[in-house]
Scaffold this active site. Structure first.
Site, PDB file in Angstrom:
ATOM      1  N   THR B 139     -26.204  21.386 -16.538  1.00  0.00           N
ATOM      2  CA  THR B 139     -25.858  21.123 -17.939  1.00  0.00           C
ATOM      3  C   THR B 139     -26.863  21.730 -18.911  1.00  0.00           C
ATOM      4  O   THR B 139     -28.060  21.701 -18.671  1.00  0.00           O
ATOM      5  CB  THR B 139     -25.859  19.620 -18.234  1.00  0.00           C
ATOM      6  OG1 THR B 139     -25.613  18.934 -17.023  1.00  0.00           O
ATOM      7  CG2 THR B 139     -24.857  19.258 -19.270  1.00  0.00           C
ATOM      8  N   GLY B 178     -31.956  15.168 -13.899  1.00  0.00           N
ATOM      9  CA  GLY B 178     -32.882  14.099 -13.525  1.00  0.00           C
ATOM     10  C   GLY B 178     -34.046  14.652 -12.730  1.00  0.00           C
ATOM     11  O   GLY B 178     -33.879  15.585 -11.951  1.00  0.00           O
ATOM     12  N   GLU B 421     -20.575  13.929 -13.990  1.00  0.00           N
ATOM     13  CA  GLU B 421     -19.656  14.388 -12.951  1.00  0.00           C
ATOM     14  C   GLU B 421     -18.247  14.605 -13.521  1.00  0.00           C
ATOM     15  O   GLU B 421     -17.252  14.297 -12.884  1.00  0.00           O
ATOM     16  CB  GLU B 421     -19.599  13.401 -11.775  1.00  0.00           C
ATOM     17  CG  GLU B 421     -20.879  13.296 -10.969  1.00  0.00           C
ATOM     18  CD  GLU B 421     -21.337  14.631 -10.407  1.00  0.00           C
ATOM     19  OE1 GLU B 421     -20.479  15.451 -10.058  1.00  0.00           O
ATOM     20  OE2 GLU B 421     -22.565  14.846 -10.346  1.00  0.00           O
TER      21      GLU B 421
END
Lengths: 616, 661
Positions: B139, B178, B421
């Site tokens: 992303t 993350g 997702e």
């Protein structure tokens, strides 16, 4: 961190005090306190984004004005206005909330010393949640069951010092502290308070409506119904101060972001589209925008009615009190419900970035979501409105002639078993048509809930048990009633805009959308008794979709019109200039996680990595 | 134990332990899960302070410490089964995210599936041994679900045989991965591949970002934490900006596509295989929806059994709030939903394992359908669980708002599932695309199979007339099978309506895409109705597999409640479709209220059957023993604001104010 926020808000508080001039009503004779239309306070709070301390201090002031005698008002007002003392309002207990009669704290009168002895006899009696109580307040207005001459006289208010005015330490017999972290309101020190037989002078009981004489005799004076007033005042104020701004801000942020954000393509040959051009995004945001406008206009009318009734009640005419009570309860519940859902919907409509605190959305959501329980749990409030509806419905049924019904429920007398007259798509853009449809559904649901209740009681079931067994129906009836009220009221305020044809047209679309969205989201209710036909549903749906694309063109101006500054929005996504990404990047770099090194690496990662490497 | 809760448990009509076995998939699996759970919960290395009282930095630090310990212990205990690893992780971190999530869940598997043998040797073992800690950077700040829109470029330079990675704009900065902010020293970066002046679309590259040994960002790399979020305090979601940063050619993951030393691009073979991973992730997310909603229900229902409030009859003692019909109406449909989703989660897991066997045998035929249908189920369950968790919190009154309830944390940890997702609306539209495709297929005379076979029976489409028109009168509101049929009718009707609207739009406009956009709200509704049908079908289908009579009875009631509640909430669809009559709808509402009363005595045992230990719930309100008030008070005393009796702000601000005014 909560700790730091508390420090910051405490520094805000005093500044506000110096900014806000004396509200106009304080100078008026205390015998007739005006409704607190604290507009200046609202403005300051709006400018500062709402995160300020001393909120409960002003709640106390209202309680004092409605429950205190003239002498008491005179004695305490200068102290609180000059902030020589800071007072919190301590009602809820660890084990008891909305149901006031269940509170366990006692105030027992001791005639030999002319004192009240305040006590929290059990753990569950611990006062829990009052704002400013944890670290800030010097005094508390305690709601406790009054015992005098061996009898219990119910809830009364008592002013109690809790901290030393010299060094702020808790007074003997007082256990006080902060209740710990919450979803939001980190800047507020919601607190707990235990009282171990604390003595206060007899004069510290608020005694406008009842008092205990020196010998312990309990004397009632005036109508205790006026006790409701504080609650009503608070609920009505919350609409404009807490609920509506949260939804409005969320709408501004999500709408602005949705024209800056490009994602995927609608047509393969074209560049990526603004996400607001997707029908699904419009379907998420525009009903919220319409609701924000609806609530804004409805609030104005509620306030008008409230001011008028408040004056009457203070002057002894309580005719409007039941309606005012039912209306304030219903509107508090409905607006709080819809603002909570709407703000969260706007947050999720911003995709991943809506999850970042830098979007400003999570804090709007977590703040407004507290409103589903404070000042009366929403379900309980809806059921209070339902009782009022039921009572009036039964009156309509039993009386021969048409009784004069309170204004907000006059439709009960006229709504019959008609059919929706719509024949064309455009018919669903007629305010009269959809207002009637909502009236029809509300009246039917009220009638139905009354009928079911009646069936149960006439079959021998105890009336209270029967009420509980039909509670879902009453809840639905109250919700339908509130929805009808909002549609009708939005339509009425629309009329005032007729002189401004351009504005009128834009707001009319929002009004239409608000109504049709409500209709289509509760379609079963409109189809149920054949009031609407299946073909009409198709027409209504078509009308609804046509509005989405019309509103699309004005969406940005509609959010700009709310005129919130970037500072008060405090959102990287919702800024006026639309420089979303630059701001997001800039703000992220200011995060302490980026400026304060990485102790976790030094402590755990480095030895961990090293250890792993040596094994190779 | 709190006397209310003891009484409730004693009065249950079934054995909660046996229901736990059913949910786990057999007594042996329950035993093994508890074994792992106790291993962790009794381990002093995993103990820590209540996270609610800590700053974000402190929470991150604790998470890193626990993750490091966890990786070591997983090896020590020889735990290697993927599901057992997942349990382990979830117990160590109490269901919260942790900084190594992406390393374990994305970095390692991607290496395994997309790296060549040579790359495996270079990267996999160091990563397995955590010399390399990696993340997965897809992303970007300006681009999410729409992968083709990503802007990061990887341009091949044949002179030096290197790729030049670049973030050309602010919007191209990698955002959200993350473990990127502070933890990782490598990242798998998704970038648009350019070679010989051509763009070949997205490819994956292994990019070193921090220096081994010092952990400092390498030259040309700007990396950091994206700041505070709604939740995920333990996770260092990060940003990454690359300034013409060079990596060797061999760092492109080249098991499928390749760039030769001279810059020649070699196309990959058909890459449906990535669908398999997505199906796995989605089936996991459906399981998460079930678990999170189950936790929230456990807390809200236990609290509602311990909390007393108001009166139903004047003079009686204050009743448990779960005796109020309105409270039952808030919570029991959610409890039923939690059970429904538990079964859907199990179904998805089974399906994944089944198709994995097919895939290994080279049969990919089922993949596209599964891929499309699981997208919708992920969206449907996560939306429902999302609002359900919030409803549970609000049903706990003011105390639900305190972090001591644990509910705010469950919510903020779960809610990103609606966007990551694949954003839910986009997921629903993927399913819709498949539904419309199937509809068109039937229209052109070919039958469709699987979960969409009902499209064969539509009256407008059917090859032979059937008696569908006479059908509604036969709905039996006490039969889960009959209700499944009703949901099937609704799905069929809404798919048909959406397909027709789409066709109507096509007639009016030129482009297919614009028509699709102008029908998308209808399409999402159709997908939702389809998923709703699938959930009801799976739930009711599971009833017959249960041997234990008392459990079967109680689950049947929950299944009925789930189905009837859905009908009452969407009554417009059922009336509009002529699936139910007005009087049947009245019966539905009546029966629903009866079911609330029937379920009420088993409420405590039903949530016990989810078998969450107190530390996993992380909630004072949801404690197994029900001693909430004592423990709330103890919890509050630990609040940092209570460390000193007089807070420093008093001296700084309050005292001066009092003397000034």
């Amino acid at each position: 961190m909560a700790h730091n926020r508390c420090l910051n808000t405490c520094s805000f508080g005093p500044k506000i005090v110096s900014v806000v001039p004396e509200p106009p009503w304080t100078s008026v004779s205390h015998a007739h306190p005006h409704p607190p239309t604290s507009e200046m306070h609202l403005c300051v709070s709006r400018a500062l984004g709402g995160d300020t301390a001393f909120n409960i201090h002003s709640v106390f002031k209202q309680a004092l004005n409605s429950l205190g005698s003239d002498e008491q008002i005179e004695k305490w007002t200068p102290l609180i206005d000059s902030f020589q003392i800071i007072v919190t309002y301590a009602q809820t207990e660890l084990g008891h909330g909305t149901y006031l009669q269940g509170l366990e704290t006692t105030a027992t009168y001791d005639a030999s010393t002319q004192e009240f002895v305040l006590n929290t006899p059990t753990l569950s009696a611990t006062k829990w949640w009052p704002g400013d109580l944890g670290r800030t307040a010097t005094h508390a207005l305690i709601l406790a069951n009054l015992y005098s001459s061996g009898r219990c006289h119910g809830m009364h208010g008592f002013i109690l010092p809790i901290r030393s005015l010299q060094d702020h330490s808790p007074l003997p017999g007082i256990t006080v502290g902060d209740i710990g972290p919450k979803m939001n309101f980190e800047q507020t020190d919601n607190g707990f308070l235990q009282l171990d037989h604390i003595r206060i002078p007899r004069e510290n009981m608020l005694n406008r409506f009842s008092q205990v004489l020196p010998d312990g005799t309990y004397v009632k004076q005036g109508t205790p119904q006026s006790n409701y007033l504080t609650m009503i005042v608070l609920r009505v104020q919350l609409l404009a101060s807490e609920f509506i701004p949260a939804l409005v801000k969320a709408c501004i942020i999500a709408t602005r972001y949705s024209v800056v954000r490009h994602q995927s393509k609608i047509k393969p040959s074209e560049p990526e589209a603004k996400i607001l051009d997707y029908q699904t995004q419009q379907q998420k945001l525009f009903p919220q925008l319409a609701t924000a406008y609806a609530f804004h206009f409805i609030d104005e009318i509620v306030i008008e009615f409230f001011k008028k009734s408040y004056q009457e009640i203070i002057n002894g005419n309580i005719t409007n009190l039941p309606e005012l009570h039912a209306l304030s309860a219903g509107m508090k519940a409905m607006m709080s419900d819809h603002c909570i859902l709407g703000a969260e919907l706007c947050r999720r409509a911003c995709g991943g970035h809506g999850y970042s605190l830098l979007s400003g959305l999570p804090s709007l959501v977590t703040k407004v979501t507290a409103s589903c329980t404070y000042e009366g749990e929403n379900t309980v409030l809806y059921l209070q409105t339902a009782r009022f509806l039921l009572k009036n419905f039964l009156q309509v049924q039993s009386s021969q002639s048409t009784p004069t019904l309170p204004q907000s429920i006059q439709y009960l007398a006229s709504a019959g078993s008609g059919r929706c007259p719509a024949q064309r798509t455009s018919d669903f853009l007629s305010p009269q048509l959809y207002t009637e449809a909502f009236a029809h559904v509300a009246a039917r649901l009220i009638r139905n809930s009354a009928q079911k209740l009646h069936n149960l009681t006439s079959s021998g079931i105890d009336q209270y048990v029967a009420w509980n067994q039909t509670a879902i129906l009453h809840l639905q009836a109250a919700k339908a009633h509130c929805y009808h009220f909002t549609v009708k009221t939005f339509v009425e305020s629309l009329k005032k805009l007729e002189k401004e044809p351009e504005i009128y047209q834009v707001i009319k679309r929002l009004c239409d959308l608000y109504a049709l969205h409500g209709l289509l989201s509760n379609l079963g209710d409109f189809l149920y008794d054949g009031y609407m036909s299946r073909a009409q549903v198709e027409l209504a749906t078509e009308a609804y979709f046509s509005l989405l694309s019309l509103i699309r063109k004005d969406a940005i101006l509609l959010t700009d019109a709310f005129d919130f500054s970037d500072e008060s929005l405090n959102s990287a996504l919702g800024c006026y200039d639309g420089n979303v990404y630059e701001r997001l990047f800039e703000w992220a770099q200011l995060s302490p996680t980026n400026t304060e090194g990485n102790p976790a690496y030094e402590k755990y990662l480095r030895p961990f990595l090293k250890n792993n490497r040596s094994k190779l | 134990m709190n006397p209310d809760l003891r009484r409730e448990r004693d009065a249950a009509s079934f054995d909660a332990e046996k229901l736990t076995h059913i949910l786990d998939g057999g007594p042996e699996r329950t035993r093994r899960r508890r074994e792992i759970e106790n291993l962790i919960l009794n381990d002093p290395d995993f103990k820590h302070e209540d996270l609610n009282f800590l700053t974000r930095s402190q929470r991150y630090e604790i998470a890193v410490r626990k993750s490091a310990t966890m990786v070591k212990k997983l090896r020590d205990f020889g735990i290697a089964d993927p599901e057992e690893i997942m349990w382990f992780k979830s117990f160590v971190h109490r269901g919260r995210p942790e900084p190594l999530d992406l390393h374990l869940g994305m970095f390692l598997p991607t290496l395994l599936h997309q790296a060549t043998q040579e790359q495996q040797e270079r990267f996999f073992m160091p990563a397995w041994n955590l010399e390399i800690i990696g993340t997965y950077a897809q992303t970007e700040m300006g681009h999410g679900t729409h992968l083709r829109g990503l802007e990061t470029t990887a341009t091949y330079d044949p002179k030096t045989q290197e790729f030049i990675l670049n973030s050309p704009t602010v919007t191209s900065i990698k955002w959200w991965p993350g473990g990127l902010g502070k933890t990782s020293n490598h990242a798998i970066v998704l970038a648009q591949l350019y070679t010989k002046g051509e763009c070949y679309g997205l490819h994956a590259f292994i990019v070193p970002i921090r220096e081994i040994g010092t952990h400092k960002p390498l030259p040309g790399i700007i990396v950091g934490d994206i700041g505070p979020k709604f939740g995920y305090d333990e996770m260092d979601n990060g940003y990454l900006k690359m300034d013409n940063y060079r990596i060797p050619r061999e760092n492109m993951l080249m098991k499928y596509a390749q760039v030769k030393p001279d810059g020649t691009y070699v196309k990959p073979l058909n890459n449906k295989l990535t669908y398999g991973t997505m199906v796995f992730v989605r089936s996991f997310l459906v399981g998460e929806a079930a678990r999170s909603l189950s936790k929230a229900c456990t807390i809200a229902i236990r609290y509602s059994l311990v909390r007393h409030q108001s009166e139903i009859q004047p003079g009686d003692p204050e009743p448990q709030i779960l005796d109020f019909q309105t409270q039952q109406f808030k919570l029991f449909p959610l409890l039923a939903t939690a059970f429904a989703f538990q079964f859907v989660g199990a179904y998805m897991k089974e399906t994944y394992h089944r198709i994995n066997v097919d895939i290994s045998q080279g049969d990919l035929s089922e993949l596209p359908e599964l891929h499309a249908l699981t997208a919708g189920l992920k969206a449907f369950t996560s939306w429902t669980a999302n609002s359900g968790i919030e409803a549970c919190r609000m049903a706990c009154g003011g105390h639900g708002y305190s972090h001591c309830s644990g509910l705010p944390n469950i919510y903020v940890t779960f809610t990103p599932t609606c966007t990551f997702e694949g954003e839910n609306t986009v997921m629903m539209l993927q399913t819709a695309r498949f539904l419309i495709k199937s509809y068109d297929q039937v229209h052109s005379g070919k039958l469709v199979g699987g979960m969409v076979s009902y499209l064969n029976d539509l009256s407008s489409q059917r090859i032979q007339p059937q008696q569908v028109a006479a059908w509604p009168a036969m709905v039996d509101i006490n039969s889960p099978d009959s209700l499944t049929e009703a949901y099937k009718c609704r799905a069929a009707r809404l798919v048909e309506a959406a397909a027709r609207n789409l066709q109507a739009e096509l007639k009016h406009r030129k482009s297919k895409e614009i028509a699709w956009n102008l029908t998308s709200v209808d399409l999402v509704r159709a997908s939702e109705a389809h998923c709703h049908y699938v959930v009801v079908k799976i739930f009711s289908g599971n009833l017959s597999k249960i041997d234990d009579k008392p459990i079967q009875t109680v689950l049947k009631n929950l299944c009925l409640l789930y189905a009837l509640y859905g009908i009452s909430q969407n009554s417009g669809d059922f009336l509009q479709g002529g699936i139910l009559t007005e009087s049947q709808l009245t019966q539905v509402n009546q029966r629903m209220k009866e079911l609330l009363t029937i379920i009420r005595p088993n409420a405590a045992a039903l949530v016990d059957a989810f078998d969450f230990q107190d530390v996993s719930l992380g909630s004072v309100l949801g404690r197994y023993d029900g001693n909430i008030y004592e423990n709330m008070f103890e919890w509050a005393k630990k609040s940092p604001l209570n460390k000193t009796q007089v807070h420093e702000s008093y001296y700084k601000h309050l005292k001066p104010l009092q003397s000034k005014l």
